[in-house]
Design a protein around this motif. Structure first.
Motif, PDB file in Angstrom:
ATOM      1  N   CYS A 168      22.571 -18.091 -19.573  1.00  0.00           N
ATOM      2  CA  CYS A 168      21.827 -18.024 -18.312  1.00  0.00           C
ATOM      3  C   CYS A 168      20.783 -16.923 -18.338  1.00  0.00           C
ATOM      4  O   CYS A 168      19.668 -17.100 -17.857  1.00  0.00           O
ATOM      5  N   ARG A 169      21.156 -15.802 -18.944  1.00  0.00           N
ATOM      6  CA  ARG A 169      20.177 -14.708 -19.002  1.00  0.00           C
ATOM      7  C   ARG A 169      18.991 -15.080 -19.873  1.00  0.00           C
ATOM      8  O   ARG A 169      17.849 -14.704 -19.591  1.00  0.00           O
ATOM      9  N   LEU A 170      19.278 -15.818 -20.936  1.00  0.00           N
ATOM     10  CA  LEU A 170      18.171 -16.255 -21.788  1.00  0.00           C
ATOM     11  C   LEU A 170      17.292 -17.257 -21.052  1.00  0.00           C
ATOM     12  O   LEU A 170      16.056 -17.208 -21.128  1.00  0.00           O
ATOM     13  N   VAL A 171      17.942 -18.183 -20.329  1.00  0.00           N
ATOM     14  CA  VAL A 171      17.187 -19.205 -19.616  1.00  0.00           C
ATOM     15  C   VAL A 171      16.341 -18.571 -18.513  1.00  0.00           C
ATOM     16  O   VAL A 171      15.230 -19.037 -18.219  1.00  0.00           O
ATOM     17  N   LEU A 172      16.877 -17.479 -17.914  1.00  0.00           N
ATOM     18  CA  LEU A 172      16.137 -16.829 -16.828  1.00  0.00           C
ATOM     19  C   LEU A 172      14.884 -16.116 -17.305  1.00  0.00           C
ATOM     20  O   LEU A 172      14.052 -15.717 -16.494  1.00  0.00           O
ATOM     21  N   PHE A 186      24.240 -26.746 -15.106  1.00  0.00           N
ATOM     22  CA  PHE A 186      24.944 -27.581 -16.072  1.00  0.00           C
ATOM     23  C   PHE A 186      25.762 -26.732 -17.042  1.00  0.00           C
ATOM     24  O   PHE A 186      26.934 -27.005 -17.300  1.00  0.00           O
ATOM     25  N   VAL A 187      25.125 -25.685 -17.556  1.00  0.00           N
ATOM     26  CA  VAL A 187      25.810 -24.817 -18.525  1.00  0.00           C
ATOM     27  C   VAL A 187      27.041 -24.177 -17.884  1.00  0.00           C
ATOM     28  O   VAL A 187      28.129 -24.156 -18.465  1.00  0.00           O
ATOM     29  N   VAL A 188      26.858 -23.689 -16.655  1.00  0.00           N
ATOM     30  CA  VAL A 188      27.976 -23.000 -16.005  1.00  0.00           C
ATOM     31  C   VAL A 188      29.116 -23.973 -15.731  1.00  0.00           C
ATOM     32  O   VAL A 188      30.294 -23.634 -15.919  1.00  0.00           O
ATOM     33  N   TRP A 228      30.518 -18.547  -9.941  1.00  0.00           N
ATOM     34  CA  TRP A 228      29.584 -18.376  -8.823  1.00  0.00           C
ATOM     35  C   TRP A 228      28.752 -17.115  -9.017  1.00  0.00           C
ATOM     36  O   TRP A 228      27.530 -17.112  -8.834  1.00  0.00           O
ATOM     37  N   MET A 229      29.412 -16.042  -9.431  1.00  0.00           N
ATOM     38  CA  MET A 229      28.680 -14.793  -9.665  1.00  0.00           C
ATOM     39  C   MET A 229      27.647 -14.980 -10.766  1.00  0.00           C
ATOM     40  O   MET A 229      26.536 -14.439 -10.688  1.00  0.00           O
ATOM     41  N   ILE A 230      28.001 -15.776 -11.782  1.00  0.00           N
ATOM     42  CA  ILE A 230      27.078 -15.985 -12.893  1.00  0.00           C
ATOM     43  C   ILE A 230      25.893 -16.837 -12.441  1.00  0.00           C
ATOM     44  O   ILE A 230      24.730 -16.556 -12.772  1.00  0.00           O
ATOM     45  N   LEU A 231      26.209 -17.875 -11.668  1.00  0.00           N
ATOM     46  CA  LEU A 231      25.155 -18.802 -11.294  1.00  0.00           C
ATOM     47  C   LEU A 231      24.160 -18.166 -10.327  1.00  0.00           C
ATOM     48  O   LEU A 231      22.960 -18.423 -10.398  1.00  0.00           O
ATOM     49  N   THR A 232      24.662 -17.320  -9.418  1.00  0.00           N
ATOM     50  CA  THR A 232      23.766 -16.748  -8.422  1.00  0.00           C
ATOM     51  C   THR A 232      23.131 -15.446  -8.877  1.00  0.00           C
ATOM     52  O   THR A 232      22.521 -14.743  -8.082  1.00  0.00           O
TER      53      THR A 232
END
Lengths: 236, 217
Positions: A168-172, A186-188, A228-232
């Motif tokens: 997620c950090r890379l995608v961000l 999807f990943v999460v 949830w913490m990861i996604l948000t």
């Protein structure tokens, strides 16, 4: 109920019948359950009882523990039911994963006043307090897993979610938008399902059969909160 | 637990010495005959019994965790960096005291073992030693126990100071520190006690003895 054939022979027969003569005629229509306890003295397979580990070099101790940690990570990535994994528990893996996740979930690290302190400690407390609560719950439901074993399993199964956080950090780093969000979602979701599968493969066996859902539900909730913490998460 | 008081340490030692015949090995393993060996074996044993590196590491991780916690503001402004550093130092200290320095310095060991039906047992083991062996490693034993007792007390002081100064984000770290160090202390006290059940009496005796020895020398 067993049906016993009537013993042949009249009451008036004078010849003595051998003992259990009619036994071969008895037929049993269904299985009779037998239960009891057999106590076998435990042959300790634990390495600590060997006198060789009393005087082993420090290097050997370190290598052995590192290999154990690595093996557990592999077991989380390819979950199979294996009782032997649970027996040698250790909390190094959960510590490393917890620290990594908490570091990555920090925000606002550029400005030194809002230095991400509270979020870091928050993630830490949520992870450990959540794991302890689930363990207490499973013990109160009558599970026969020990306190530290359960903490060990729950901690190691955070690995897929940590990988999700990395991705997620890379995608961000790319431009924000709905595509970005969909990819992260999807990943999460995939990693969340993987965590649940890995942890229930180990934990569900230790519960009595009518309590499995009650024991698995808090695990579901725990990983859901982390996901949830990861996604948000948005780095500011 | 008393069945484990056998000098396996010495058995391993003598297996490497080819001059001692195998029939004599088991006999020499008894505590009372260990001191009647020839002087060469005894000197070699006494020399091998000191572990300065283990002593250093026993104190190094504990003291540097405390120092880092107190002085973190001078090194960097980052809370997370300091937190992670102190936590890693505390974890390394826990592991090394439990697995290495206790075994080497005082011959005590404790661990958790889970048998086939999932029940966990805590096992405490102490090595039986001869009086000459005790005399040689007295300084190390004293350093071991002092380090083991004083550092958790310092972390308890930190706990109260953090609580009352309301710097609550450090509380998690202080609680982790207290629990890790207190776990080691408790485990080793139970090893030392062996079969005695009255822990408060034994601890009081032992503490007063150690403090008296330290003060009087």
């Amino acid at each position: 109920m067993a049906e016993a054939a009537e013993s042949p022979g009249d009451r008036g027969t004078a010849s003595p019948r051998p003992l259990f003569a009619g036994l071969s005629d008895i037929s049993i229509s269904q299985d009779i359950p037998i239960e009891g306890e057999i106590t076998i003295p435990m042959r300790s397979r634990n390495r600590e009882f060997d006198s060789s580990t009393l005087n082993e070099s420090v290097r050997n101790t370190i290598m052995r523990d590192l290999k154990a940690v690595g093996k557990k990570f592999m077991h989380v990535l390819y979950p199979r039911k294996s009782n032997t994994l649970l027996r040698d528990w250790d909390l190094w893996g959960p510590l490393i994963l917890c620290v990594t996740l908490a570091l990555m979930l920090q925000r606002g690290s550029v400005d030194s006043e809002k230095d991400g302190g509270p979020q870091f400690a928050e993630v830490f407390v949520i992870l450990w307090f959540g794991a302890v609560t689930i363990t207490l719950n499973s013990k109160l439901l009558g599970g026969n897993i020990s306190f530290f074993q359960s903490l060990c399993v729950l901690g190691y199964c955070i690995l897929p979610l940590t990988v999700a956080m990395l991705i997620c950090r890379l995608v961000l780093l790319a431009e924000p938008g709905p595509v970005n969000f969909t990819v992260r979602l999807f990943v999460v979701i995939v990693m969340f399902a993987w965590s649940i599968a890995a942890s229930t493969a180990f934990l569900a066996d230790s519960q009595p059969p009518n309590r499995k859902a009650l024991a698995v539900y808090p695990v579901f909730l725990f990983y859901f909160v982390i996901s949830w913490m990861i996604l948000t998460f948005t780095p500011q | 637990m008393t069945e484990m008081h056998h000098c396996t340490g010495f058995l391993n030692y003598f297996e490497t010495d080819s001059s001692i015949s195998s029939t004599k090995k088991k006999q020499e393993c008894l505590p009372q005959t260990c001191s009647t060996l020839n002087t060469e074996c005894m000197h070699r044993r006494l020399r091998d019994d000191r572990h300065p590196l283990a002593t250093f590491f026993h104190l190094f991780f504990r003291v540097s965790a405390i120092v880092t916690y107190v002085c973190c503001d001078w090194f960097s402004k980052s809370f997370a960096g300091c937190f992670v550093t102190v936590l890693l130092l505390l974890s390394f200290d826990f592991w090394s005291v439990k697995n290495v320095t206790g075994r080497l310095m005082v011959g005590l060991r404790w661990w958790n073992q889970i048998d086939e039906d999932g029940k966990s047992h805590w096992v405490f083991e102490a090595r039986k030693v001869s009086p000459s062996h005790i005399a040689a490693t007295e300084a190390e034993a004293r350093i071991f126990w002092l380090g083991l007792i004083i550092c958790p007390m310092i972390w308890i002081v930190f706990f109260f100071s953090t609580l009352f100064s309301l710097k609550l984000k450090w509380l998690a770290l202080v609680i982790a520190g207290i629990s890790l160090q207190a776990a080691n202390l408790y485990g080793y006290i139970l090893c030392k006690m062996g079969g005695e059940s009255n822990i408060s009496k034994v601890t009081a005796n032992f503490l007063s003895q150690t403090v008296f020895q330290t003060v009087s020398c």
